[in-house]
Scaffold this active site. Structure first.
Site: not given
Length: 361
Positions: A75, A118
């Site tokens: 993360k 991403e």
């Protein structure tokens, strides 16, 4: 290369960015790997497993950042990590910059190199490092939605699949990408009545062919969404614009048309959310209610199933990490155009247009 894997410190984030198997491969190729003590415990890997694979265990997150050229995470860094990131340090993780101006500004200030999972692209334009977690999140969205539709959890009190003689729940999925198709499959498998919405007609044709008969495809528009709101039980937000903030397909005003006890699960919350009333929540405090509608907006949903998620994620990320370790990030990005698209912030400059657009930079 010196690679560091810190322990994730986001609320209830139990995934780890490197498995012992990945460490073994890197060490065999002559790289040094530092792993923070306890980094893999949540995913089922103790410190001894990393030591056996040739990694060096360091006691603190500060030690890992200080000693490593490359940081690999799951993360995005949170505020307590911002000052640990150094100029020219390479950070490889999910960033989702468009949803957080403070994070973007902190990484610009650090003058580090930020390559976001991403926005890495495959030759066919797909997002290979986002796909595995999107698959997990899409399936989890239905698990959690079904759970929170139960009366003791604040829901309307409906069983997703119904029973003979009683109609099933109605589920609307906004977005026909990876998250959307996985959510639709799960909901359909449980027997729900599913409506899957998207604006890509070719995608809708494909989904109509491959999904079960209890999934109906509908063109996504405000008018068509509004038509479903008064009778929907569960809405799954599954909209993605790569690297950019998600658009609001359901506004606060539209929410008032939904019944008390209905549920929304916004998987797009880590990109700002596609439902206006959504805000990021945590596994420790996952829900809130707006206008009688229960919202589940956990920004790291796959962190709840870390064994599955860690393996799915590292299967996808490790080949890219190996390229970076073997060649250095600049040569690796020069040789791999899809990897280069993962670069979002480089030495104080935003280099990914959707992030710049999100903040008018």
């Amino acid at each position: 290369m010196i690679i560091g894997c810190p322990k994730e410190i986001k609320n209830n984030e139990n995934r780890v960015a490197l498995t012992p198997g990945g460490c073994l491969e890197l060490v065999r190729r002559g790289h040094t790997v530092y792993v923070q003590t306890g980094a893999g415990v949540g995913s089922g890997y103790d410190d001894d497993a990393y030591v056996e694979s040739g990694a060096v265990i360091l006691p603190t997150i500060e030690d890992v950042y200080a000693k490593s050229e490359t940081i690999v995470k799951v993360k995005e860094p949170i505020a307590s990590e911002y000052d640990l990131i150094r100029e020219d340090q390479f950070v490889f993780t999910y960033f989702h910059f468009a949803s957080s101006k403070p994070l973007t500004e902190a990484m610009i200030k650090s003058k580090s190199i930020c390559l976001a999972y991403e926005t890495v692209e495959a030759p066919n334009g797909s997002l290979p490092l986002l796909v595995p977690m999107s698959e997990v999140a899409g399936r989890m969205a239905i698990q959690q939605g079904a759970n929170y539709l139960e009366k003791p959890k604040g829901g309307i009190g409906i069983l997703l699949g119904g029973v003979p003689g009683v109609k099933p729940a109605k589920v609307v999925v906004l977005g026909g990408g990876v998250v959307g198709i996985q959510a639709a499959k799960m909901a359909a498998g449980l027997g729900a009545q599913v409506i899957l919405m998207d604006i890509n007609l070719d995608r809708l044709r494909y989904l109509a062919d491959v999904l079960p008969a209890n999934v109906r495809t509908v063109y996504s528009s405000e008018y068509n969404i509004r038509k479903e709101l008064s009778t929907v039980d569960l809405i799954v937000g599954a909209v993605l614009i790569p690297g950019a903030k998600a658009p609001h397909l359901i506004t606060r005003e539209m929410l008032s048309e939904m019944r008390d006890g209905s549920v929304v699960v916004d998987v797009a919350v880590d990109q700002g959310g596609c439902i206006e009333t959504c805000k990021p929540t945590t596994h420790a405090d996952p829900t809130f209610v707006v206008d009688g509608v229960l919202h589940y907006c956990v920004a790291n949903m796959p962190g709840a199933v870390p064994y599955t998620s860690t393996l799915a994620l590292t299967n996808a990320t490790f080949p890219y990490l190996l390229q970076i370790a073997e060649k250095g990030w600049e040569k690796a990005c020069e040789d791999n155009a899809g990897l280069k698209k993962g670069l979002n912030v480089v030495r104080g400059e935003i280099v990914y247009q959707p992030v710049a657009d999100a903040f008018g930079m």
